[in-house]
Structures are given as structure tokens and as C-alpha cells.
Design an enzyme around this catalytic site. Sequence first.
Site, PDB file in Angstrom:
ATOM      1  N   GLU A 169       5.850  12.608   2.123  1.00  0.00           N
ATOM      2  CA  GLU A 169       5.378  11.889   3.301  1.00  0.00           C
ATOM      3  C   GLU A 169       6.353  12.030   4.465  1.00  0.00           C
ATOM      4  O   GLU A 169       5.946  12.158   5.627  1.00  0.00           O
ATOM      5  CB  GLU A 169       5.162  10.414   2.971  1.00  0.00           C
ATOM      6  CG  GLU A 169       4.021  10.149   2.006  1.00  0.00           C
ATOM      7  CD  GLU A 169       3.693   8.674   1.901  1.00  0.00           C
ATOM      8  OE1 GLU A 169       3.691   7.984   2.952  1.00  0.00           O
ATOM      9  OE2 GLU A 169       3.446   8.197   0.780  1.00  0.00           O
ATOM     10  N   SER A 230       8.034  19.877 -16.451  1.00  0.00           N
ATOM     11  CA  SER A 230       8.013  20.210 -17.872  1.00  0.00           C
ATOM     12  C   SER A 230       6.825  21.086 -18.238  1.00  0.00           C
ATOM     13  O   SER A 230       5.836  21.156 -17.516  1.00  0.00           O
ATOM     14  CB  SER A 230       7.989  18.981 -18.780  1.00  0.00           C
ATOM     15  OG  SER A 230       9.005  18.079 -18.425  1.00  0.00           O
ATOM     16  N   ASP A 302       0.847  10.670  -7.402  1.00  0.00           N
ATOM     17  CA  ASP A 302       1.356  10.045  -6.184  1.00  0.00           C
ATOM     18  C   ASP A 302       1.392   8.537  -6.394  1.00  0.00           C
ATOM     19  O   ASP A 302       0.383   7.843  -6.243  1.00  0.00           O
ATOM     20  CB  ASP A 302       0.463  10.404  -4.997  1.00  0.00           C
ATOM     21  CG  ASP A 302       1.074   9.977  -3.669  1.00  0.00           C
ATOM     22  OD1 ASP A 302       1.988   9.129  -3.675  1.00  0.00           O
ATOM     23  OD2 ASP A 302       0.643  10.492  -2.624  1.00  0.00           O
ATOM     24  N   ASP A 305       4.110   5.182  -1.722  1.00  0.00           N
ATOM     25  CA  ASP A 305       3.596   5.247  -0.355  1.00  0.00           C
ATOM     26  C   ASP A 305       4.605   4.629   0.596  1.00  0.00           C
ATOM     27  O   ASP A 305       5.236   3.603   0.271  1.00  0.00           O
ATOM     28  CB  ASP A 305       2.261   4.513  -0.226  1.00  0.00           C
ATOM     29  CG  ASP A 305       1.072   5.395  -0.565  1.00  0.00           C
ATOM     30  OD1 ASP A 305       1.261   6.624  -0.697  1.00  0.00           O
ATOM     31  OD2 ASP A 305      -0.039   4.864  -0.698  1.00  0.00           O
TER      32      ASP A 305
END
Length: 782
Positions: A169, A230, A302, A305
Site C-alpha cells: 500500500e 514456501s 491481504d 490495511d
Amino acid sequence: MLFLTGSYIFKNIDVKEAYWLSEGITEPVKIIKDKQGYITINAKSDYDAFFALGFSHARDRLWQLELQRRLAQGRLSEVLGAEALQRDVWMRTVGLNKAAELALHNLSSEARAVLEAYANGINAYIKTDIAFPPEFQLLDITMSEWQPQDSLVIMKLLSLNLSGTMWSEVVNMTATETLEPKLAQAIIENYPNDAPVVVSNQEILNQADGLIQTKAALEEIGVGGKYLGSNAWVVADRFTEGTGPILANDPHLNLQIPAPFYFTHLKGSKLDVQGMTLVGLPVVVFGHNDDITWGVTNMMADTQDLFLEQVNGADAKMYKENGEWKAFDVRREKIYVKQAFPASLNPEFKPVEIDVRSTVRGPIISDATNFVDNVISLRWTALDANDTSFDGFLKLNYAKNWEQFRSSLAMVGSPSLNFLYADKNNNIGYQAVGKIPQRQNGEGQFPLPGWNSTNQWQGYIPFRELPMSFNPEKGYIVSANNKIVGSEYPYFISHDWAPPYRAQRIEALIASKSSPLTIEDMIDFQGDTLDLSAQKLVQLLTQYEGDSVVHKQAVSILRSWDLDMGADSVGAAIYFSWFRHLKQKVLAPQLEASWHRTSQANVFDHFINNTSADQLASMISSKTDNWCAASQSSRCQQELSSSLSDAIDELSLLLGSDMEQWQWGKVHKVVYQHVPFSNMNMLDSIFERRVGNGGSPNTVNVASADFVETEGYIQSSGASFRQITQINESEIKHLHMNSTGQSGIVFSPAYDDVVEPFLNLEFHRSSRDSTEVSETIINLKK
């Protein structure tokens, strides 16, 4: 043998038995250590087993326990001085320790008892008369008692390592404000064409640069990074000709010595589990019990924020929330800073006091960079007060089947992970795990106004609706941080997936075998160094004919290169160096033309360094955009020529003029960093380990490197351990290897005895009945 009250001192490495008198256990516990330092704990109760695990972690990894705790709590300045202050301010601001305190109160009584038993085991070792590891002596510090919440703060630190979408972001915000749309869309992956202008002032650039500086400072000590993730895959019984499913896993983290994981076989009254424990945490995170086996990768979800907050101009203690002014929550943090050496010539530092402000969304992280023009808060699932993640991992160790496996993982909130599964009844499966927010507005790509109620999270994706698969028709499951759902999935998960190349290569390797798959095949797959991401760019590079004899020689080598990034590859060295210099030649003029600023150098470098081979290939092959100084028809001939010259000069300086000797492993070295002594002359050669290596960020055998002048390409992240498990009704075969060694004591043979075997994929084969004993047997007696 020499016995002391409450302790035992080893006089030589041939001692077979040692005894400690320890409170906190109910019955004698036996710890069996094999020749590589891997341990089996035999206890009559599960709590005694967890006590013994704490004791073993402390005996072999005491400095690592202390370092990770201090790092997570923001207390490194107490031992490292002012150089650690920036990191401490960040950690105090984010508040991992506060989140750990809140999580402790939300755990079950059983989970709290396990954490208590583990802490008692660590503290029992601290109270012995054994000399502490040399790090304590060189830094002149002691270790306070371990508390149950300290294990939870280590778990929060792991979440921070695996959660990096807030940095995306920051980058997107900066690109929107500073770059023309063509450039922003080209260098920012998944950048939307209709990206909004979030803010409109110059200070946001300085603020972004400060955040990127913080990101870089954290990565220097092993926190976060772009290529953390990974590989894991599992193949069904039908691919192994009836010998049972096979599961392979190699988690990728920033590399360090000692490695973050510690192999253990824990046996109690009900507990019988084997695999890798995270030092500081009393559970097996990757491994198997008698019934099931599992592996883990980072989901890349995600879960973070950023929000812009509106501060009351008349009262800076207030921020806007749902149309009203609300007071910031404020807590004061005091950071003690060690006096500079020598103490006789340097003044004492006064404690640094900071006020950490928080909104209902989370902490104000912009305060940590000392810019106040834009107030930015962080919302992150790992900071939620009702976190029961440790309960989930604990129950996982006891799970006996697919239903119990999923039931335990439903309790995990952070980090968000992909779990792969196999059991003795020939089932295989996949389950996405963790809290993933539902957003009413946007998809987490830009900071949004926090004062707008439509921008708030709307709860989390229900666990029952998270992606899962059980016994899929194709008979195998591959997870390599790639996108896990298609466009038909009703919820948003992420824009930060890893490129698909590792997953594609693993699937191709599985499909390429006409004979039954074996454990030996899985070993070969884990060591694979073919880089599919290089294909498009190499095709463009090799269209260049060369302006000199040495250019033509380099291009000729690259034309015959098979895309293998093995340590002995000359083509790999030429490709990687040319790619790096070409990015600079193509992008730097464009950024300078768009930007006209030099003060934000960290963000500037971040844009260039994170441009992928695919992105660069698209730029230099563009028919419509003139990315290069040369004409469009020449397709960047000037930049191709000058960047190849720079690459040749670089490799000549590092490896000599004989191009046939430019092997990738000679210029590309894996570095197992020691904190803090890798940054101290003379001590670095004692504590750090480095060795030539192959691989790249997009090979199955992952190796992410940065260029360092006079040293070459330094790999700082990659596989932290490897495991391969085959399970059926009658037996379990478990192969594993740590990336450095089991011990954190620098003078122990087990400190670095696995460094080169790890690169050569020389696995350790564990036995469930612990018949491969032991140089040291330790009995803990009440």
C-alpha cells in the site's frame, strides 16, 4: 562425572548422561539426543514433555530465545544501543507485546497450562549454573525469566514476517502520487488502471520514504521480505504405487544462524508428534503424528490495511470517527538505550519515551517515522484481541483425521496460511487458514480515509467458506504462494500472490514422472533450479547481436543456456547480472523524468529492485511505449549494449576475465546471518556462515539475493528447513534437515554441521522408535 547442586557441567563431549534437579515436572523425563543434536523427549505426561521442550530450547538456543523476545518486544536498544532504536520504536508502535498479552487471556486453560509448562522448562535451565552462551558474555547481559506471553509474542513476530501487504500500500500510494500512469501501471504489479489519487501533497513522499527505510531496517535483522513464503506439495497414494501419499515442504524465511526451527519428537501420555518447532513456541508447527502429516506455506493473504486519519485541527488528541471526534488511545512506552562503547568516553543515554497513539482501527504507524502531516493507522488481524491461534496449533498436534485437522485450524487467526495434509488412510487435502477481512470498499491496495464508515472491515471470511480441497481428482495438490482461487471465488483474498513459476515447475515435475513417485523424486524436486521466469527476457536479450567480441561471447553463452540457475551455471551469472543492470538503464531515466526528486531514494530503489523479468520484458518489447532512450525500432539496443557492458565489467571484477569461470555459485553466496555479530568486525567471521549457492527467487530451490559491491549477490532468504513425509497404515517415513544446525552455541559441532549438507540435499532420516541414539542422555528429576 561432576555433579553440582541443581546443575551439571559438561567436561567433555563424550559424556553419556547428565542430570539436572528440576522443579516443575511430576516425573523423570528423558531427553535423547542423536549425533546431529536432534532430540526425542520421553515423558509420562504431556505437560512434562512441554517442560522438557522448553528446557531443550533453552539449552541449545538460549540466545535465540532472548534475541527474538527482545526484537518482538522492541527491547533491542537495551543491548545493541542506539543503532537498534528505529526498530524498537517500530515494534513498540505496532504493539506485538500488547497483542500477545491480550491473546493470552483468550486462550483455553489447557493452552495456558502448556505455555506455563514450557516457560517453566526454560526458566529451569536459566537457573542452572551452566555458563550462558558467548553472546550474553560479549554483550554483558543476563536473561530474565520467560513468561507464557513471551511465546505468544514470538508467534506474533512470525505473523509479522509473513504479513507484508501494508508495504504494498505504501508503494502504491507513492506511485499514484509521483508517477505518470503509464509508469505506475508498468512497475507496480496488479496496479489498477483507474487508481485513485489518495492524497495530494509532497509530504506523503517523505513519509513513504521513511516507511520504506523502516522496512529495510527490519529486513536487515530478518523481519519480513519480498520472497518469504514456501513450497509444499502432496501426492496421492495412486502416484506412489500403493506405498502411501507423500508430502514435501520447505518453508522460506530470511536466513539466519541458528535457523528459526528446532527438530523435536515429543512423547507424553497422549502426545506423540514429531517435526519442526519454532524456537520460543511449544508446539510442532510442521510435522506428523501417528495418524496425519502436514505442511505449511504462506497464503500471501491481504490481512493488513492502512487508513488515513483525520485529526481535529483544534485538538490534536482527537480524530474523526463516524462523523464525531474521538480521543486517541495513548500509551507511553519507555525505551532504554545502551551506552555507546567505550562507556568511559560516551555519555549515558536517557530513556527514550514515545507516545503510541491508536484509533479503533489500530496503531498510528506514521508516528514511528516522525512525519505528522499524514496520520496513518494500521489495521491487522494479528492485533485482534480475541486471538486463539495458539490453541489451534496445539490442537493440531493431537489431530487424528481430516475433521479434527480442520477443527483445530479453524481456531487460527494469524498468520494466514496454506495447510497441506495427508493421513495413514491415504487421504490428502488442503485447507486455507486464518482471518481474512471482508472489505466493503476497495481491495486493500491503497490507504483509505478511516473517517469514512464505508471503508471499514465488515468481519472476516467464514472458515467454512475458506478455500479447501479433499482428495482432488487430479491426485495431487501444489502450494507455492501462488494464487489459490479463481475468479469464481466470491471473496477477495489478495493481490500479492507470488508469481506462478514455482508452482508450475512443481506440477510439471510431478507430471513428468512415468514411473511411481518416490521420496528420492521429492528430494530431486526440492533441489530443482530451473527458472521459468527467465524465459521471456532471455528470448529478448539473445536477439541482441553484440557490439564486441566479448559481448558476442556472453550472448552466445546465454543462447545455449537452459534456464537452470544451478551453482555451476555460467549462463545464470550472465543473465542475473545483465538483468540487474538493464533494469537500472531502462527505469532510472523514466523515474527521474517523472519524479524530478532525489530525496526519496529508498522508494526510488524499491521500484527498480522489485521490477520482475516479465515486467522488464514487456517494457523493452513494447510497440507503443518508448521506454528506452534509443528509438522504438531498435528495441532498447543502446540500453542492452551498455547494460551488458556493465554486467561484464561487474563479473570480471568479481571473478576474473575468463568468462568460462563465471559460475553462478562463485558470485552468488548464501549468507546465514547472525544477529548482532554479522555486523561486527572479527566477530562476523566467527558467528556467521556463508557458502556459494545456486537458485533464484523463482526456482523451486528458492534463493533471493541482493547485490553488494565487492561481494557479489548475497542470498538472504530461502528454505529454512526441508521435510518429506510418506505415511501409510503401517509406517511413517520422515526425512528432514535444518538449514544450519540444531545448536545455537557457536562452538558446538551442531552449530553449522548441516550448512553444506543442506545445500546438497542430504536429509536426516528419523526413526519413530528412537533407535538412532544418542551421545547425550539427560534425565530431569524432581
